[in-house]
Design a protein around this motif. Structure first.
Motif, PDB file in Angstrom:
ATOM      1  N   PRO A  67     126.288  72.483  95.339  1.00 24.42           N
ATOM      2  CA  PRO A  67     127.986  72.706  95.501  1.00 24.42           C
ATOM      3  C   PRO A  67     128.167  73.512  96.889  1.00 24.42           C
ATOM      4  N   VAL A  68     126.961  74.121  97.312  1.00 25.62           N
ATOM      5  CA  VAL A  68     126.951  75.029  98.676  1.00 25.62           C
ATOM      6  C   VAL A  68     126.778  74.112  99.810  1.00 25.62           C
ATOM      7  N   TRP A  69     126.319  72.856  99.734  1.00 25.49           N
ATOM      8  CA  TRP A  69     126.043  72.043 100.734  1.00 25.49           C
ATOM      9  C   TRP A  69     127.205  72.038 101.781  1.00 25.49           C
ATOM     10  N   ASN A  70     126.708  71.974 103.138  1.00 23.57           N
ATOM     11  CA  ASN A  70     127.869  72.193 104.069  1.00 23.57           C
ATOM     12  C   ASN A  70     127.608  70.821 104.926  1.00 23.57           C
ATOM     13  N   PHE A  71     128.552  70.061 105.210  1.00 23.84           N
ATOM     14  CA  PHE A  71     128.774  68.771 105.703  1.00 23.84           C
ATOM     15  C   PHE A  71     128.586  68.924 107.091  1.00 23.84           C
ATOM     16  N   CYS A  72     128.927  70.204 107.687  1.00 23.94           N
ATOM     17  CA  CYS A  72     129.330  70.438 109.094  1.00 23.94           C
ATOM     18  C   CYS A  72     127.613  70.215 109.692  1.00 23.94           C
ATOM     19  N   ASN A  73     126.552  70.842 108.988  1.00 22.59           N
ATOM     20  CA  ASN A  73     125.332  70.944 109.246  1.00 22.59           C
ATOM     21  C   ASN A  73     124.872  69.226 109.611  1.00 22.59           C
ATOM     22  N   PHE A  74     125.163  68.705 108.312  1.00 26.27           N
ATOM     23  CA  PHE A  74     124.855  67.270 108.415  1.00 26.27           C
ATOM     24  C   PHE A  74     125.306  66.572 109.521  1.00 26.27           C
ATOM     25  N   PHE A  75     126.725  67.177 109.680  1.00 18.25           N
ATOM     26  CA  PHE A  75     127.298  65.949 110.668  1.00 18.25           C
ATOM     27  C   PHE A  75     126.730  66.351 112.043  1.00 18.25           C
ATOM     28  N   ILE A  76     126.596  67.621 112.398  1.00 17.44           N
ATOM     29  CA  ILE A  76     126.006  67.839 113.633  1.00 17.44           C
ATOM     30  C   ILE A  76     124.659  67.036 113.619  1.00 17.44           C
ATOM     31  N   LEU A  77     123.888  67.193 112.902  1.00 22.32           N
ATOM     32  CA  LEU A  77     122.419  66.659 113.250  1.00 22.32           C
ATOM     33  C   LEU A  77     122.451  64.964 113.213  1.00 22.32           C
ATOM     34  N   LYS A  78     123.557  64.556 112.298  1.00 20.80           N
ATOM     35  CA  LYS A  78     123.741  63.188 112.195  1.00 20.80           C
ATOM     36  C   LYS A  78     124.225  62.588 113.593  1.00 20.80           C
ATOM     37  N   GLU A  79     125.060  63.332 114.064  1.00 24.99           N
ATOM     38  CA  GLU A  79     125.886  62.847 115.280  1.00 24.99           C
ATOM     39  C   GLU A  79     125.166  63.110 116.377  1.00 24.99           C
ATOM     40  N   SER A  80     124.225  64.250 116.070  1.00 18.33           N
ATOM     41  CA  SER A  80     123.471  64.466 117.499  1.00 18.33           C
ATOM     42  C   SER A  80     122.275  63.045 117.604  1.00 18.33           C
ATOM     43  N   LEU A  81     121.837  62.852 116.411  1.00 15.46           N
ATOM     44  CA  LEU A  81     120.981  61.745 116.552  1.00 15.46           C
ATOM     45  C   LEU A  81     121.766  60.406 116.892  1.00 15.46           C
ATOM     46  N   ALA A  82     122.766  60.191 116.526  1.00 16.86           N
ATOM     47  CA  ALA A  82     123.696  59.229 116.986  1.00 16.86           C
ATOM     48  C   ALA A  82     124.013  59.254 118.366  1.00 16.86           C
ATOM     49  N   PHE A  83     124.105  60.325 118.749  1.00 15.75           N
ATOM     50  CA  PHE A  83     124.603  60.618 120.339  1.00 15.75           C
ATOM     51  C   PHE A  83     123.606  60.259 121.201  1.00 15.75           C
ATOM     52  N   MET A  84     122.248  60.759 120.550  1.00 19.15           N
ATOM     53  CA  MET A  84     120.976  60.432 121.306  1.00 19.15           C
ATOM     54  C   MET A  84     120.618  58.941 121.368  1.00 19.15           C
ATOM     55  N   PHE A  85     120.957  58.235 120.343  1.00 21.33           N
ATOM     56  CA  PHE A  85     120.902  56.781 120.539  1.00 21.33           C
ATOM     57  C   PHE A  85     121.811  56.159 121.556  1.00 21.33           C
ATOM     58  N   ASN A 120     134.747  63.099  98.096  1.00 26.75           N
ATOM     59  CA  ASN A 120     135.140  62.756  96.812  1.00 26.75           C
ATOM     60  C   ASN A 120     134.664  63.496  95.767  1.00 26.75           C
ATOM     61  N   ASN A 121     133.312  63.606  95.735  1.00 31.59           N
ATOM     62  CA  ASN A 121     132.675  64.013  94.729  1.00 31.59           C
ATOM     63  C   ASN A 121     132.670  65.553  94.677  1.00 31.59           C
ATOM     64  N   THR A 122     132.524  66.367  95.805  1.00 24.68           N
ATOM     65  CA  THR A 122     132.545  67.721  95.422  1.00 24.68           C
ATOM     66  C   THR A 122     133.710  68.396  95.335  1.00 24.68           C
ATOM     67  N   GLY A 123     134.742  67.671  95.286  1.00 27.63           N
ATOM     68  CA  GLY A 123     136.116  68.351  95.232  1.00 27.63           C
ATOM     69  C   GLY A 123     136.642  69.558  96.170  1.00 27.63           C
ATOM     70  N   LYS A 124     135.754  69.439  97.416  1.00 25.95           N
ATOM     71  CA  LYS A 124     135.919  70.545  98.234  1.00 25.95           C
ATOM     72  C   LYS A 124     137.104  70.240  99.067  1.00 25.95           C
ATOM     73  N   GLN A 125     137.495  69.305  99.043  1.00 26.84           N
ATOM     74  CA  GLN A 125     138.406  69.033 100.047  1.00 26.84           C
ATOM     75  C   GLN A 125     139.879  69.808 100.018  1.00 26.84           C
ATOM     76  N   ARG A 126     139.943  70.458 100.927  1.00 26.62           N
ATOM     77  CA  ARG A 126     141.260  71.551 100.926  1.00 26.62           C
ATOM     78  C   ARG A 126     142.408  70.916 101.742  1.00 26.62           C
ATOM     79  N   ASP A 127     142.126  70.399 102.706  1.00 26.20           N
ATOM     80  CA  ASP A 127     143.370  69.981 103.463  1.00 26.20           C
ATOM     81  C   ASP A 127     143.061  68.537 104.072  1.00 26.20           C
TER      82      ASP A 127
END
Lengths: 127, 1442
Positions: B393-411, B436-443
Motif C-alpha cells: 500500500p505504501v509503495w511509492n512510484f516516484c522512487n521506482f520511477f527515478i531509479l528506473k528512469e535513471s537507469l534508462a537515462f544512463m543507457f 490500476n491496482n492500488t487505487g491510489k490514483q487521485r487526479d
C-alpha cells in the motif's frame, strides 16, 4: 453477451454468397449496410492475415468501435471466408459445413431456406 | 503525547534498514502466522533484537539472515561476507554496502530531524538536507513492516510486543512522514529533471596531479566522441556503439566537487565513468617519495575506475631525459599494474607513440564498461527490490520511477537505446499495473490549458514536478511523457514502424482512458486530443521517413498504420465538425456512416449551454440549417440517407444538460411531439420513405414547441446546441490550427480532404485497396459537390468497380447513383447507360420498384432518342439466358431446327428488344467461329422468365453451347455473355461464371440415316417384266415425306403401265433382331401390321406413305431388262466364259428425306439379270453311220423351278436332223421340271448333211428353242413375268420361249489344212540369237471350191507374236501358194529373235482366210518354248600377256 451479429460467407472471389443478420437486439435499419461495410473492409485484413497463419479461425481480426470481426477461413473453395460480427464463427462454420448441399455450385449464392434456417438456429444456440 | 510519539518514532526509526528487506516477506507474516507463528517469530528474533538495540556497523549483515559466512542466503543468493572473505569476494553485496551509508547514523540523524520537523513543520528542510530517496525508501519500508506487524498484532496481540509502544500511534507518525517525504519528491524530481537535461553525455574525470591537463586537453578532446566502443548491455552482451559522446572534466571542477556524497549516489548516472590520473615525474626519488604515496591515496578508493597516464615531457632528442622517463614509467607500471589489468599508459607529449590513442581509448572504454556494469547492477538491484514491493500500500512510484528512469537515462547516454527503451517499457507496465491496482490514483490530469494538444512526442512538455501529485503521477501527463521518451528512442533507433504501431495503440488505449475521465475533462477533450495526437505522430513519422529503408512487408504494414492514424484523426475531426454544425458538409456515405454512427457522443458531465450573448450566432446557425437542402438523389431515389449520428443529437444534448433532470421533461416533450424527435436535418433524413411528407410540412426551424417559454430548462434547439458546442470547443481547443480548421465550412472541408487523402494514399500504398478505394469515394463526393464531375466520376468508378466486382450490393447501391449522376452530367452516355444497367441489376430489394422503373425509362429514353451512334453495352448482369432444361437438342447432320432459349429479364417492366442474336459456340473445335442465330422480329421481354425461339440453320457436327446474346434496343447494342441458373427466379445470380457450360445443341456426326438395297439376291429374267425390290430401311431417322427418285440405267426400263407396290419389310433387320426377340409380342404386331400399298410413279419419283417413315419397307418396281443378244451355248469342253457385266443392270436411286428434304441419300443398285438356262453341248457319240448324238445340257440359272414344255433345234447349215423327229426329242420327256440351279440334258440325234434350202445356208448357228414356264417368288429372284392386265388369262399356263444359239462344228478329224510347228534347233534358243521358226502347212483334202470360194492356191498366213518377247525379222503376213490338191505341203519359215529369256509362248501361225474348223493345229493348244539367257560375250576380254 452479443446483442447483434452479422454472419456472411464470402466466396473465393470475395463475393458474399450468404448473409444472415442474427442476434437478439432489434435490428437497426441501417445495420445491413453498416455490417456489410465493416465486413467488406475487414477482408483487407483477412487477406493479409490468412496467409501468415495456419490457423483457420482468426478471432478478432478487426475491431470497429464495439463490433468485433472474427473469421473462419476454410480450406475449400466453396466457403473461403466466414466472417462474423460478434458470432462464434468457428462453431457456426464448422457445423455449417455439414449443411451444405452436395449439389451446391461453388461460387453461387446460397439461397436454400433450409440452410438459412439451420444457420439461424445455430446462431441462436451460440449467441 | 507528542513526546511519546516522538519517542516511539525514534525507537522505530532505529530499526535497521535491513529490516525492510527482511520484513518485506509479507507473505511469511500474513500467511504463516496461523500455524507457524511461533516459529516465525522465533526465527525473527534477530529483528526484534536489532530493533531494540541497533548495533554499530561492526560486521556486515545479510539482508536476510544477518550471519556472515560462506552459506548463501536462500532468498537473495548472496553470501554475507565475513571480514576474511570481504577482500576476495567483490560481490554485489559488497558493492551495495560500500555505496550505502551506514544506517544507524542516518537513522539517528533522521529521527532528530523528524523531531525537528515535527516541531517546526518544515518539511522542505527535511527533504533538502538529507538523502531523500533513501530516506523515503527507508521510511516506507518501515511502514510496510509496521503495517504487517500491526495486522498481526491486531490478530494475535500476545505475540507482538513492540517495546510497549502504541503501534497505532507510531504508524500514524510514519504515514505522516511518508506523506511529507513524498511531497518532497516534487522538488527532487525537479532536480532530477534538471540534471537530466544538463548531462547528456558520459563524464570522464581527470585527476590532474601534475598540472598537465591544459597541455594535453586539446589532444585528448580531439578524440571525442569515441568511435567503435564496445559496451555491455543489460544482459551483459557486448554491443558495439558507433559513436559515444563523452566529456573530460577535471576533478577539481565545480560540477564534480560541489556534490554531496549522497547526491553523488542518487544521481550516479552523471558521475564520472572513468578517472584518468595524469602524472609526470622526472626523477625516481620524487616518484618514490612524493608521487607514489599520492597516487596510492588517490586510487585507494576502489569504487572508481581509474588508470594512470604518465605524461613524458622529455624531448625525444634528449636521450637522458627520455631514459629517465622510461625508468620512472617502468616503476609506475610495477607499482600500479596488476596481472589482470594494466592501469598505466605513457604519453609522450612531443611525439606520442603510434598506439597510444588506441591504448587510451581502450582503457577509457574498459573503465566506462566496468563502471556502467557496476551501476547497472546497482540500479537493477534497487529496482528489483522496489518492484517486489510494488503491490504494497505504501509503495511509492516516484522512487521506482527515478531509479528506473535513471537507469534508462544512463543507457541512453551510453547510446544503448535498446536497453533504455526496455526500461521505459517496464516502467510503463509497472505504472499501469500500480495505477490500476492500488487505487491510489487521485487526479487524472489533463485539465490544464493546452492539454488538449497531445504531447506524446514531446517529453519536455511539462516538468515532471507538474505531473506529480501527492505521491502519484498524473496519468494524463505521465503516460504521454513515457510514450514520448519511448518514441524518442525509437526514432533514434530509426524504428519508424514501431513508432507508428505503438503510437496507434497508445492513442487508442489513451483515448479509452480519456473516455473514462470524460466527465472531468473539458468538452470534447478526447476528440481534440486524438486528432492532435494522430497528426503529430504522422508528422513526426513522415519527417523521419526515408523511402526504401524498410522491408517490403514491414513497409506495407507501416503504411497501413499511417492510414489508420489518418483515418482515426479524420473520424474524430468529423465528429467535432458535426458538433458545431458542419454535419451537412459531411457525405452520408457508408464509410462515414459506419465511422460516426458507431461512435458515441461526447459524454461531458454537463452539456455546454448557450452563452448569453450568442443569440446572433444562434440565428445565424438556424439560417444555415434552413438554407441547407438535403441533396436530392438522382433518379428520384428515395433511399434513406445513412445516419451519421449514434443517436439524435438534440435529445442527447438536452438529456445531458444539468438543468433538466435526466431528460424527463424532454421525454415528455418527446412523446408529445414525436415529429421533432429528429429535429433539424436528422428529422428529414430519418423518415422512412413511406412516411415521407413534403419537406415544407416539417418544422425546420428546430425551435421548441410553443409550450416552452424560454426558461433555462427549455430544451436547446439544434442551432443552440451547435453554438454551445462551438463555444465550448473554442475553450477546449488550444491548437490554432485545429481551431482554424473548424472555423468555417471551407476550412473544415480543406482539412477533411487532407485527412481523407492522407488516409486513402497510405491505404493504397499498404495495398489495402478496400480501405483506400472507399476513401477515394469520399474525395469524389467532395469533388462532386464542387462540380468537378470528371474527378468525381473517376473515383466513383473505382469504388463501384470494387463493390460490384466483389458483389457487395448494399454498398454498391449507395455509390452507384452518384456515379450515374456524374456520368449524366458529363454526357458520358455509354457510362451512364452502363450505370443504369448496373442499377437495374442490383438486388430488387435495394431499390423501390418505381426507382427501378425510372432507371429503365432512362435507359430506354437514351437508347431511342438521344444516342446518335450505336453504343455497345454489356448487360450480362441484367439479361441472362440459358437453354431449356433437359437434354440438349439433338440434330442429325445437315438438319435445321428450332432452338428454344430461356431469357431472364431483370428489367422491372416489359422491354422491347429490336433484335436478338445468339451465338452458338462449338465446344470441341477451336477454329470454328461462333455461329450467330438471329431473330430479327422484335421481342418483348417481360420481367422474369421469357422463352425465345430461334431458327437454327444446319450446323456442322459437334456440340454447341450458348455463346453471347446480343441485340439492340434502339441505338443501344447490348450484349450479354452470362448464363443464368436454371431454377428459381433469382435473376440476379450472375456470378456463376465458373459453371460448366451446358451443351444446348448436339449435331451428330454424319451417319447413315437410311439404307437402300436390292431386296432380291438372285438373278431375274432378262427380257421379261420382273419385279425388282428396293429395300428401304430407315436407321433411327424418320422418312416422313421422303421422295424416292428412280433412274434406270441402260438396258433397263421401268414399266410405266403398272403401279408400284410398297409393303412393309417382313424380315426384321439384323440389328433389331435381339431387341425384338426379347419381346415376342412385337414380332407378332409387326407381322400383323404388314401393309401393302400401291403407289404410282410420277416423273420418276415415288412419294413415301406415312406408315413407311419409321419401318423398313420394300418398294417393288416392275422393270424389264432389255437384251437383244441371243443367249449362246458353249461346248462342254471349253470353259464357260460369262460376263457378269453383261447381265448386270443398274438402277440409280435418290432418296430425299428429312424435314426440309435436306437429307439426300443416293445409291446405285446393281441388279443381276439372266436367261433361264445356260446351255452346253457336246457330242456324246459318233456313230458309224455318221449320226452324231448331240447332248444339250440345260443349267438352270435362276432360283425358281423351271418347267420345260417343249424343245426343238433349228440346225445350222451342214447339219440335218436325223430321223423323223423334226429336231425334237421324244415328247414323252415333257414337261420336264428343272429344280433351281440343277441341270437337265436333252439328246438330239443329228448328222452331217446338206440341206438345199437357201435359208438353211445362211444360218450359221443352230438355234435351240425351249418353251418353258417358270414358277418363282419375286422376293427370291426370277419369277413369272408380269402379264399385261389385258392379255392376262386366268388359269392359262404361262409359256415362255427361250432361244439359244449353238455353234456346231464339223468333226475334228475333217479339216482341210493342217499346220504343224516344226521342231526347234536342238541347241535351244538364246536371247538375241536369230532362230528360224518353221511351220509346215499341208492340205489334207482337196480344195473344195464351194467351201473355199476365194482363192484357188493362195493361202494367207499371218504370224502373231508377242512383240515384247519376240522380234520377227521376216514377213509377218503373206500369201503362200499351196496346191489345191490333197497332200500339198509347204513350209513357212520366219526368222525370229527371242528378246527375253524363260518360257515364252512362241509365235503362232494363223490362217485368217480359213475357218478355224478347217484348220488342224499341232500342237493343238498353246505351248511354251524355253529361251536361254544370252551367252556371255568375251570380245572385250583382252589377254594380259598380250
Amino acid at each position: 453477451m452479443a446483442t447483434t451479429a452479422c454472419f456472411i460467407i464470402v466466396s473465393r472471389n470475395d463475393i458474399p454468397i450468404y448473409e444472415a443478420e442474427v442476434g437478439v437486439a432489434a435490428k437497426r435499419e441501417d445495420a445491413a449496410q453498416l455490417h456489410q461495410f465493416i465486413l467488406h473492409a475487414a477482408l483487407d485484413i483477412v487477406q493479409d492475415l490468412a496467409w501468415t497463419t495456419s490457423a483457420m479461425y482468426l478471432k478478432s481480426v478487426d475491431r470497429f468501435n464495439d463490433l468485433v470481426v472474427s473469421v473462419y477461413v476454410t480450406a475449400v473453395d466453396a466457403l473461403p471466408f466466414n466472417i462474423g460480427l460478434d458470432v462464434d464463427v468457428a462453431v457456426v462454420s464448422k457445423e455449417e459445413w455439414t449443411l451444405l448441399n452436395p449439389l451446391y455450385l461453388p461460387g453461387s449464392r446460397i439461397t436454400s431456406s433450409h440452410f438459412d434456417t439451420k444457420v439461424r438456429a445455430l446462431a441462436r444456440k451460440y449467441l | 503525547m507528542q513526546n511519546t510519539l516522538l519517542n516511539q518514532t525514534k525507537e522505530s526509526l532505529q530499526l535497521s534498514p535491513k529490516f525492510e528487506v527482511s520484513a518485506c516477506g509479507v507473505g511469511e507474516f500474513s500467511v504463516g502466522h496461523n500455524n507457524s507463528n511461533n516459529r516465525t517469530m522465533k526465527g525473527n528474533n534477530g529483528y526484534l533484537v536489532t530493533m531494540g538495540a541497533p548495533s554499530p556497523r561492526s560486521r556486515p549483515a545479510c539482508t536476510c539472515s544477518n550471519r556472515p559466512g560462506s552459506v548463501r542466503c536462500a532468498r537473495h543468493g548472496y553470501v554475507v561476507p565475513s571480514e576474511r572473505m570481504k577482500k576476495r569476494v567483490a560481490s554485489k553485496e559488497i558493492l551495495r554496502r560500500a555505496l550505502t551509508p551506514p544506517p544507524p547514523r542516518r537513522c539517528e540523524k533522521r529521527s532528530e530531524e523528524i523531531r525537528f520537523f515535527m516541531n517546526d513543520s518544515d518539511t522542505t528542510q527535511l527533504a533538502t538536507t538529507y538523502d531523500k530517496l533513501t530516506c523515503v525508501g527507508f521510511i516506507s519500508s518501515i511502514v510496510v513492516s509496521m503495517r504487517n506487524n500491526t495486522s498481526l498484532a491486531r490478530k494475535e496481540e500476545r505475540h507482538i510486543h513492540m517495546g510497549g509502544a502504541n503501534i497505532t500511534s507510531s504508524l500514524l507518525v510514519f504515514v505522516f512522514v511518508v506523506v511529507n517525504a513524498a511531497v518532497s519528491m516534487a522538488n527532487f524530481l525537479a532536480q532530477f529533471q534538471s540534471i537530466k537535461s544538463t548531462s547528456d553525455r558520459l563524464v570522464i574525470s581527470v585527476e590532474d596531479v601534475s598540472d598537465l591537463w591544459p597541455a594535453v586537453k586539446p589532444a585528448f578532446e580531439a578524440r571525442l566522441p569515441f568511435k567503435q566502443g564496445s559496451l555491455n548491455n543489460k544482459t551483459r552482451n557486448p554491443v558495439l556503439v558507433e559513436k559515444l559522446p563523452a566529456e573530460f572534466i577535471l576533478t577539481t571542477d565545480s560540477r564534480l566537487r560541489s556534490r554531496f556524497p549522497q547526491e553523488q549516489l542518487l544521481f550516479w548516472f552523471r558521475e564520472p565513468y572513468a578517472t584518468i590520473v595524469l602524472v609526470t615525474c622526472e626523477d625516481l626519488d620524487e616518484f618514490k617519495t612524493i608521487l607514489k604515496p599520492r597516487l596510492k591515496l588517490i586510487v585507494q578508493n576502489d569504487e572508481r575506475e581509474w588508470f594512470i597516464v604518465f605524461v613524458s615531457r622529455a624531448h625525444p632528442a634528449n636521450d637522458k631525459a627520455s631514459a629517465m622517463a622510461k625508468k620512472v614509467y617502468a616503476k609506475l607500471e610495477v607499482e600500479f599494474n596488476t596481472k589482470k589489468r594494466e592501469r598505466c599508459c605513457k604519453y609522450d607529449i612531443h611525439l606520442p607513440e603510434s598506439n597510444f590513442w588506441e591504448d587510451l581509448e581502450s582503457k577509457i572504454m574498459e573503465c566506462i564498461r566496468n563502471t556502467l556494469d557496476k551501476r547497472v547492477q546497482f540500479y537493477e538491484e534497487e529496482i528489483r527490490k522496489l518492484s517486489e514491493q510494488r503491490l504494497m500500500p505504501v509503495w511509492n512510484f516516484c522512487n521506482f520511477f527515478i531509479l528506473k528512469e535513471s537507469l534508462a537515462f544512463m543507457f541512453e547516454m551510453a547510446h544503448l537505446h535498446d536497453d533504455a527503451l526496455r526500461e521505459y517499457d517496464e516502467l510503463e507496465l509497472c505504472y499501469i499495473e500500480t495505477v490500476n491496482n492500488t487505487g491510489k490514483q487521485r487526479d487524472f490530469g489533463g485539465a490544464d490549458h493546452g492539454d488538449d494538444q497531445a504531447a506524446l512526442l514531446n517529453p519536455g512538455n511539462k516538468a515532471l514536478t507538474q505531473i506529480v501529485q501527492d505521491d502519484s503521477f498524473r496519468e494524463f501527463e505521465f503516460r504521454q511523457y513515457l510514450f514520448a521518451c519511448q518514441s524518442k528512442l525509437l526514432f533514434k533507433l530509426n524504428r519508424l514502424f514501431e513508432v507508428a504501431s505503438r503510437g496507434y495503440s497508445f492513442i487508442i488505449s489513451f483515448s479509452k482512458s480519456l473516455a473514462l475521465h470524460e466527465r472531468i475533462l473539458p468538452f470534447c477533450m478526447r476528440e481534440t486530443w486524438v486528432v492532435t495526437a494522430c497528426l503529430a505522430l504522422i508528422d513526426a513519422i513522415l519527417s523521419n521517413y526515408n523511402d526504401g529503408l524498410m522491408a517490403p512487408d514491414i513497409e506495407k504494414r507501416f503504411f497501413h498504420l499511417l492510414g489508420d492514424l489518418y483515418s482515426l484523426a479524420r473520424v474524430k475531426f468529423m465528429r467535432l465538425a458535426y458538433l458545431i454544425g458542419y454535419g451537412t458538409e459531411i457525405e452520408r456515405s457508408p464509410v462515414n456512416s459506419a465511422a460516426l454512427s458507431l461512435l458515441s457522443w461526447p459524454k461531458p458531465a454537463v452539456w455546454p449551454s448557450v452563452p448569453a450573448d450568442a443569440s446572433a450566432e444562434v440565428l445565424e446557425k438556424e439560417k444555415v440549417i434552413l438554407q441547407t437542402t438535403s441533396r436530392t438523389k438522382p433518379f428520384g431515389i428515395q433511399r434513406k440517407p445513412l445516419p451519421l449520428e449514434p443517436t439524435v443529437l438534440l435529445r442527447e444534448a438536452n438529456r445531458r444538460r444539468a438543468s433538466l433532470s435526466a431528460g424527463n421533461a424532454f421525454e415528455t416533450f418527446d412523446g408529445r411531439q414525436g415529429i421533432t424527435e429528429g429535429s433539424g436535418f436528422d428529422a428529414s433524413t430519418r423518415m422512412s420513405p413511406s412516411q415521407k411528407v413534403p419537406p415544407s410540412s416539417i418544422p425546420r426551424t428546430n425551435s421548441s414547441p410553443g409550450n416552452f417559454d424560454g426558461s433555462i430548462d427549455r430544451p436547446m434547439r439544434l442551432a443552440e446546441i451547435f453554438v454551445a458546442a462551438e463555444h465550448a470547443l473554442k475553450k477546449t481547443i488550444s491548437s490554432q490550427e485545429l481551431l482554424k480548421s473548424l472555423s468555417s465550412s471551407e476550412e473544415f472541408e480543406q482539412k477533411y480532404l487532407e485527412l481523407t487523402k492522407g488516409a486513402a494514399d497510405n491505404y493504397h500504398r499498404s495495398l489495402w485497396k478496400r480501405h483506400g478505394v472507399v476513401l477515394d469515394g469520399e474525395i469524389a463526393a467532395v469533388s462532386f459537390k464542387h462540380g468537378h464531375f470528371d474527378q468525381a466520376a473517376k473515383s466513383y468508378e473505382k469504388v463501384c468497380a470494387l463493390y460490384s466486382g466483389e458483389g457487395w450490393q448494399d454498398l454498391l447501391a449507395e455509390v452507384l447513383p452518384n456515379l450515374a449522376e456524374c456520368q449524366k452530367i458529363l454526357n458520358d452516355q455509354a457510362g451512364y447507360l452502363l450505370s443504369c444497367v448496373r442499377l437495374l441489376s442490383l438486388d430488387e430489394g435495394l431499390f423501390l420498384n418505381e426507382e427501378r422503373q425510372a432507371f429503365q425509362s432512362e435507359l430506354v429514353r437514351l437508347a431511342h432518342s438521344e444516342l446518335k451512334d450505336p453504343v455497345p453495352l454489356d448487360v450480362s448482369s441484367l439479361i441472362t439466358f440459358s437453354g431449356n432444361p433437359g437434354p440438349p437438342l439433338e440434330l442429325c447432320d445437315r438438319d435445321p431446327g428450332t432452338l428454344s432459349v430461356t431469357v431472364w429479364s431483370g428489367f422491372p417492366d416489359d422491354i422491347t428488344l429490336d433484335s436478338i442474336n445468339l451465338t452458338l459456340v462449338p465446344t470441341s473445335s477451336v477454329d470454328e467461329g461462333a455461329k450467330a442465330l438471329q431473330s430479327s422480329t422484335p421481342n418483348v421481354l417481360h420481367p422474369g422468365r421469357n422463352t425465345i425461339t430461334l431458327d437454327l440453320p444446319p450446323q456442322k457436327p459437334g456440340s454447341y453451347v450458348l455463346g453471347v446474346l446480343t441485340g439492340q434496343i434502339g441505338q443501344l447494342r447490348f450484349r450479354s455473355h452470362s448464363f443464368s441458373k436454371i431454377g428459381p427466379a433469382d435473376t440476379d445470380d450472375f456470378m456463376s461464371y465458373e459453371k460448366p457450360a451446358k451443351p444446348i445443341l448436339k449435331v451428330l456426326r454424319p451417319r447413315a440415316l437410311v439404307d437402300l438395297d436390292a431386296a432380291v439376291s438372285s438373278p431375274l429374267l432378262t427380257n421379261e417384266r420382273q419385279w425388282i425390290g428396293i429395300l428401304v430401311r430407315p436407321i433411327n431417322y424418320s422418312l416422313k415425306g421422303a421422295v424416292l427418285y428412280i433412274d434406270t440405267g441402260p438396258g433397263l426400263e421401268i414399266d410405266d403401265s403398272h403401279v408400284i407396290e410398297m409393303e412393309t419389310y417382313a424380315g426384321v433387320s439384323e440389328n433389331d433382331d435381339n431387341k425384338v426377340q426379347k419381346d415376342g409380342a412385337q414380332i407378332d404386331s409387326l407381322n400383323y401390321e404388314k401393309k401393302v400399298e400401291r403407289l404410282t410413279l410420277h416423273n420418276g419419283k415415288i412419294e413415301f406413305p406415312n406408315w413407311a417413315s419409321d419401318t423398313p419397307s420394300i418398294i417393288w418396281v416392275l422393270v424389264r431388262a432389255m437384251s437383244d443378244m441371243l443367249s449362246r451355248g458353249s461346248s462342254s469342253v471349253t470353259t464357260r466364259r460369262e460376263s457378269i457385266v453383261d447381265a448386270m443392270r443398274t438402277i440409280a436411286l435418290n432418296l430425299e428425306f428429312g424435314v426440309y428434304h435436306n437429307q439426300i441419300f443416293e445409291r446405285t443398285l446393281a441388279v443381276h439379270f439372266t436367261y433361264p438356262f445356260y446351255v452346253t453341248t457336246r457330242v456324246t457319240d459318233k456313230c458309224n453311220d455318221g449320226t452324231l448324238l448331240l447332248q444339250v445340257i440345260l443349267h438352270s440359272e435362276v432360283k425358281a423351278t423351271l418347267t420345260i414344255y417343249d424343245a426343238w433345234l433349228d440346225l445350222q447349215h451342214g447339219f440335218i436332223h436325223n430321223g423323223q423327229t423334226e429336231g425334237r426329242p421324244s415328247s414323252s420327256l415333257f414337261p420336264l421340271v428343272i429344280s433351281p440351279t440343277s441341270k437337265a440334258g436333252i439328246l438330239f440325234s443329228i448328222c452331217l448333211g446338206k440341206t438345199n434350202g437357201e435359208e438353211d445356208r445362211k444360218q450359221q448357228e443352230s438355234i435351240l428353242n425351249i418353251k418353258y414356264g417358270i414358277s418363282g417368288d419375286r422376293t427370291i429372284g426370277a419369277h413369272p413375268p408380269v402379264m399385261d392386265e389385258s392379255t392376262k388369262v386366268d388359269g392359262a399356263r404361262q409359256e415362255l420361249i427361250f432361244k439359244n444359239a449353238i455353234t456346231l462344228q464339223r468333226p475334228v478329224l475333217d479339216p482341210c489344212l493342217a499346220v504343224g510347228f516344226l521342231p526347234l534347233p536342238s541347241d535351244g534358243l538364246r536371247v538375241g540369237q536369230l532362230v528360224k521358226m518353221q511351220w509346215r502347212v499341208e492340205r489334207l483334202k482337196d480344195l473344195d471350191e464351194k467351201e473355199v470360194p476365194e482363192q484357188n492356191d493362195e493361202v494367207l498366213y499371218e504370224v502373231k507374236a508377242n512383240s515384247g518377247n519376240w522380234m520377227i525379222a521376216g514377213r509377218k503376213r503373206g500369201h503362200v501358194s499351196l496346191s489345191p490338191k490333197q497332200g500339198a505341203r509347204i513350209i513357212i519359215s520366219v526368222l525370229c529373235m527371242p528378246l527375253v529369256a524363260g518360257y515364252v509362248r512362241p509365235p503362232h501361225l494363223g490362217l485368217p482366210d480359213v475357218d478355224e474348223a478347217n484348220v488342224s493345229c499341232k500342237p493343238a493348244g498353246p505351248h511354251l518354248v524355253c529361251v536361254l539367257p544370252p551367252a556371255l560375250s568375251s570380245s572385250f576380254c583382252i589377254p594380259v600377256n598380250s
